[in-house]
Design a protein around this motif. Structure first.
Motif, short mmCIF file in Angstrom:
data_model
loop_
_atom_site.label_atom_id
_atom_site.label_comp_id
_atom_site.label_asym_id
_atom_site.label_seq_id
_atom_site.Cartn_x
_atom_site.Cartn_y
_atom_site.Cartn_z
N ALA A 63 59.60 31.37 40.39
CA ALA A 63 58.52 30.57 41.00
C ALA A 63 57.27 30.71 40.14
CB ALA A 63 58.25 31.06 42.42
N ASP A 64 56.44 29.65 40.16
CA ASP A 64 55.19 29.66 39.42
C ASP A 64 54.02 29.87 40.37
OD1 ASP A 64 56.52 29.17 37.07
OD2 ASP A 64 56.27 26.98 37.21
N TYR A 65 53.07 30.67 39.95
CA TYR A 65 51.90 30.96 40.78
C TYR A 65 50.62 30.76 39.97
CZ TYR A 65 55.02 33.18 44.11
OH TYR A 65 56.01 33.40 45.02
N GLU A 66 49.68 30.05 40.55
CA GLU A 66 48.35 30.00 39.94
C GLU A 66 47.50 31.13 40.51
OE1 GLU A 66 46.49 26.22 40.38
OE2 GLU A 66 48.11 25.15 39.40
N ARG A 67 46.75 31.77 39.63
CA ARG A 67 45.88 32.85 40.09
C ARG A 67 44.52 32.78 39.43
NH1 ARG A 67 47.08 37.68 36.84
NH2 ARG A 67 46.80 38.94 38.70
N LEU A 68 43.54 33.19 40.19
CA LEU A 68 42.16 33.24 39.73
C LEU A 68 41.93 34.67 39.27
CD1 LEU A 68 39.90 31.08 39.96
CD2 LEU A 68 39.36 32.06 42.18
N VAL A 69 41.62 34.83 37.98
CA VAL A 69 41.49 36.17 37.43
C VAL A 69 40.00 36.50 37.24
CG1 VAL A 69 42.19 37.68 35.54
CG2 VAL A 69 43.64 35.76 36.20
N SER A 70 39.60 37.66 37.71
CA SER A 70 38.19 38.05 37.64
C SER A 70 37.76 38.26 36.21
CB SER A 70 37.98 39.36 38.39
OG SER A 70 37.79 39.11 39.74
N LYS A 71 36.51 37.89 35.94
CA LYS A 71 35.94 38.16 34.63
C LYS A 71 35.15 39.46 34.63
CE LYS A 71 35.65 33.48 32.95
NZ LYS A 71 34.83 32.40 32.41
N SER A 72 34.96 40.04 35.79
CA SER A 72 34.16 41.27 35.87
C SER A 72 34.94 42.32 36.64
CB SER A 72 32.84 40.98 36.56
OG SER A 72 33.08 40.71 37.93
N ASP A 73 34.39 43.50 36.67
CA ASP A 73 35.04 44.58 37.40
C ASP A 73 34.70 44.47 38.88
OD1 ASP A 73 36.52 46.78 38.01
OD2 ASP A 73 34.93 48.21 37.49
N GLY A 74 34.92 43.29 39.42
CA GLY A 74 34.71 43.11 40.84
C GLY A 74 33.25 43.06 41.23
N ALA A 75 33.01 43.27 42.49
CA ALA A 75 31.68 43.12 43.05
C ALA A 75 31.36 44.30 43.96
CB ALA A 75 31.61 41.81 43.85
N VAL A 76 30.09 44.40 44.31
CA VAL A 76 29.69 45.35 45.34
C VAL A 76 29.07 44.56 46.49
CG1 VAL A 76 29.27 47.40 43.91
CG2 VAL A 76 27.45 45.71 44.20
N LEU A 77 29.32 45.02 47.68
CA LEU A 77 28.63 44.52 48.87
C LEU A 77 28.03 45.76 49.50
CD1 LEU A 77 29.81 42.03 51.56
CD2 LEU A 77 28.92 44.25 52.21
N VAL A 78 26.70 45.77 49.66
CA VAL A 78 25.99 46.97 50.08
C VAL A 78 25.46 46.81 51.50
CG1 VAL A 78 24.19 48.61 49.43
CG2 VAL A 78 25.25 47.18 47.67
N VAL A 79 25.74 47.78 52.34
CA VAL A 79 25.20 47.80 53.71
C VAL A 79 24.03 48.77 53.73
CG1 VAL A 79 25.71 48.24 56.15
CG2 VAL A 79 27.53 47.41 54.63
N PRO A 80 22.79 48.27 53.57
CA PRO A 80 21.63 49.16 53.56
C PRO A 80 21.15 49.38 54.99
CG PRO A 80 21.22 47.06 52.41
CD PRO A 80 22.40 46.88 53.29
N ILE A 81 20.89 50.65 55.30
CA ILE A 81 20.43 50.99 56.65
C ILE A 81 19.07 51.67 56.59
CG2 ILE A 81 20.90 52.51 58.61
CD1 ILE A 81 23.77 51.86 58.38
N ILE A 82 18.15 51.18 57.41
CA ILE A 82 16.84 51.81 57.54
C ILE A 82 16.41 51.67 59.00
CG2 ILE A 82 15.49 49.74 56.93
CD1 ILE A 82 13.70 51.68 55.25
N ASN A 83 15.87 52.73 59.59
CA ASN A 83 15.39 52.70 60.97
C ASN A 83 16.45 52.15 61.94
OD1 ASN A 83 12.90 53.54 59.97
ND2 ASN A 83 12.13 51.44 59.80
N ASP A 84 17.68 52.63 61.82
CA ASP A 84 18.76 52.16 62.70
C ASP A 84 18.96 50.65 62.66
OD1 ASP A 84 19.73 54.60 63.67
OD2 ASP A 84 18.11 54.72 65.13
#
Lengths: 193, 193
Positions: free
Chosen positions: A45-66
């Motif tokens: 079977a053939d599969y198309e894939r999207l290949v990252s150009k970078s070492d992924g991403a960060v998503l940051v959950v910043p917390i201040i004052n609850d």
């Protein structure tokens, strides 16, 4: 009847062989290739894939004052402002920690003194290799906001952690990985068990 | 000091104008275009976006005997077997309900008698318009497994809901939207508050 609480056994599986890989196209942001696979039963079977150009991403959950620190940013993918956590790609030579600190400074003007890797998730396993580090950021020092690459100033706002159900109900808060980061944060902080 | 539990005000924002849209390329699976935007401050910027060819996808959380029904499927994007919930795209002419029932029958051989839309999430708001309906499926009747389009039989297994933390800890369980669906299910069932 007592529920069976045993975990199923995850057996090693013989994955398919990659017969051929063909680059389909590259743009500034995207890199698409086609893989021809032969499975252990002989089916190909053939599969198309999207290949990252970078070492992924960060998503940051910043917390201040609850509260979560959120941003509202024009998001060209969905064609509207998206309410969410600071995020961005991990630049060449950066660790996820570097990227998390940089994105915090650029997008919300805070420098975190503590980072905790909640988990690493992918977006769509079947056709993308992109992965995102979900990072909890605490002990935020006010910082000079470094210039990011945004075309207009980002709106930032603080959302009380205790009112997370209403955040999920916001139509503008819509990324699956942001939901994951929010719930993992609540779990990590002992707010849900 | 008492924490401020007021919600911030989400003001309407004047979004950018689309100056031009240029198709960049199409493959069997992907459709990439470039948008030139002019923001309200006069700054212009170009954005590449991945445009869906279908009405999004469904990800179904099937529950039977206090367990999640999971599948293991070769996932070409990440290049390994992924452990997760049944999912697939909403075909032309289908509602999300149709697609959820069909995917359950094709991938796990059960037909759900109750569906509940947990939420709708996107993958990466900044560069994809793709969205996924997260659907809880209950009251599963054993069904003849309809033939899907898989190159090899899918492995299915049951994971006790109460042992969800260990599911998240599995390296093979890695999609952000699957985390979202799992946590929303736990919330919906009153298992976390």
């Amino acid at each position: 009847m007592k529920a069976n609480l045993d975990l199923p056994i995850i057996e090693p599986l013989q994955g398919p062989q990659v017969i051929a890989t063909q680059p389909l196209l590259k743009t500034r942001l995207f890199n698409i290739e086609q893989q021809s696979l032969c499975f252990s039963n002989g089916v190909t079977a053939d599969y198309e894939r999207l290949v990252s150009k970078s070492d992924g991403a960060v998503l940051v959950v910043p917390i201040i004052n609850d509260a979560f620190v959120l941003i509202r940013e024009w998001s060209a993918g969905v064609g509207r402002y998206e309410l969410g956590f600071p995020k961005g790609k991990v630049d060449p030579g950066e660790t996820w920690q570097d990227a998390a600190v940089r994105e915090c400074q650029e997008e919300i003007g805070f420098r975190p003194r503590r980072l905790h890797l909640l988990d690493k998730v992918c977006l769509a396993a079947s056709y993308m290799d992109h992965h995102t580090h979900l990072v909890l950021a605490q002990y935020l020092d006010v910082s000079v906001s470094d210039a990011g690459d945004e075309p207009e100033p980002l709106q930032t706002l603080q959302w009380p952690i205790a009112r997370w159900p209403e955040l999920l109900a916001q139509a503008e808060f819509s990324e699956g990985r942001a939901y994951a980061a929010l719930f993992l944060t609540l779990t990590h902080l002992g707010k849900i068990v």
